[in-house]
Design an enzyme around this catalytic site. Structure first.
Site, PDB file in Angstrom:
ATOM      1  N   ALA A 139       0.799  -1.223   0.000  1.00 31.29           N
ATOM      2  CA  ALA A 139       0.000   0.000   0.000  1.00 31.29           C
ATOM      3  C   ALA A 139       0.836   1.279   0.000  1.00 31.29           C
ATOM      4  O   ALA A 139       0.436   2.286  -0.582  1.00 31.29           O
ATOM      5  CB  ALA A 139      -0.939   0.002   1.202  1.00 31.29           C
ATOM      6  N   HIS A 161      -4.045  -8.982  -5.861  1.00 30.02           N
ATOM      7  CA  HIS A 161      -5.397  -8.665  -5.370  1.00 30.02           C
ATOM      8  C   HIS A 161      -6.304  -8.143  -6.473  1.00 30.02           C
ATOM      9  O   HIS A 161      -7.368  -7.584  -6.193  1.00 30.02           O
ATOM     10  CB  HIS A 161      -5.324  -7.663  -4.209  1.00 30.02           C
ATOM     11  CG  HIS A 161      -4.756  -8.259  -2.947  1.00 30.02           C
ATOM     12  ND1 HIS A 161      -4.107  -7.534  -1.985  1.00 30.02           N
ATOM     13  CD2 HIS A 161      -4.736  -9.541  -2.507  1.00 30.02           C
ATOM     14  CE1 HIS A 161      -3.719  -8.338  -1.002  1.00 30.02           C
ATOM     15  NE2 HIS A 161      -4.083  -9.557  -1.298  1.00 30.02           N
TER      16      HIS A 161
END
Ligand code: ZN
Length: 244
Positions: free
Chosen positions: A21, A120
């Site tokens: 992230a 993801h």
């Protein structure tokens, strides 16, 4: 600064980058799993991000799912930062073999990388759950294609689902194998913008067999002691300065 890292990169033509992230937050995309992200979700929706972006929640309450999703996971104006661009340059020079990312924003491709393994998934891809027709992010964001916040298929009327791995969903086996294979073959593994606690991040490191693990993260991680080099700094600043 970072001469050792520059030398390691110069000497290798088999680098894999694994990012989390922190790579995206430097492009202005907040981490929904952060303390702030959790607080704002619970305040507005009464549920944590993990609850809302789960498969059962999506099935039970797609309207709320999409309201949260569109407002918190989609940043169509975000631009690649120095980390994305530096990696794009390394790939172009034949030094970077693959990017394995947990991010779903497509910024590595915008930064010039072609071999991006998105464990993801990606917010840029969406599929009809009934006929599998493909839709881009502009389609699902256009209110004309939605009832409330929920986008529907123009061909069959089925509900559209983002090609993002929701909580409770299994990771795609082919994508997982590609990630593991790239990491297992890497000579240098640069891990950036991740605290290595989100699944499957930490597990990936076990497949690396080389002796040049580089960790670049603003805060410490549990793996710092296993790395050849640890840099606690901005991933964009570090990569931008070592890759001209
Ligand atoms: Zn359809």
């Amino acid at each position: 600064m970072y001469d050792d890292l520059r030398r390691i990169i110069d000497e290798s033509d088999n680098i894999v980058f694994f990012g989390g992230a922190g790579v995206s937050t430097e492009s202005g995309i907040p981490d929904f799993r952060s303390e702030n992200g959790i607080y704002s979700a619970v305040t507005k929706y009464g549920n944590s991000p993990e609850e809302i972006i789960s498969y059962s929640f999506f099935k039970r309450n797609p309207e709320v799912f999409y309201d949260y999703y569109k407002n918190n996971l989609i940043y169509t104006d975000a631009k690649p930062n120095e980390a994305h661009l530096a990696l794009g340059r390394l790939e172009e020079r034949g030094k970077l073999i693959a990017v394995v990312t947990q991010n779903i924003d497509g910024l590595h491709q915008l930064g010039g990388c072609k071999n991006v393994i998105e464990v993801h998934g990606s917010v840029l891809r969406n599929y009809c759950m009934d006929c599998r027709a493909f839709y881009d992010v502009a389609y699902i964001m256009d209110p004309e294609n939605c009832r409330g916040q929920i986008p529907f298929c123009a061909k069959c009327g089925g509900m559209i689902k983002p090609d993002v791995v929701l909580y409770q969903e299994a990771l795609d086996q082919d994508v997982l194998s590609a990630a593991v294979s790239a990491i297992a073959k890497a000579d240098v593994l640069i891990v950036g913008g991740t605290s290595l606690v989100v699944y499957p991040a930490a597990g990936f490191l076990n497949y690396y067999r080389g002796d040049s693990l580089i960790l670049i993260n603003k805060s410490e991680t549990d793996y710092d002691s296993k790395a050849k080099m640890t840099i606690h700094d901005s991933i964009g600043m570090v990569m931008g300065s070592v890759v001209e």
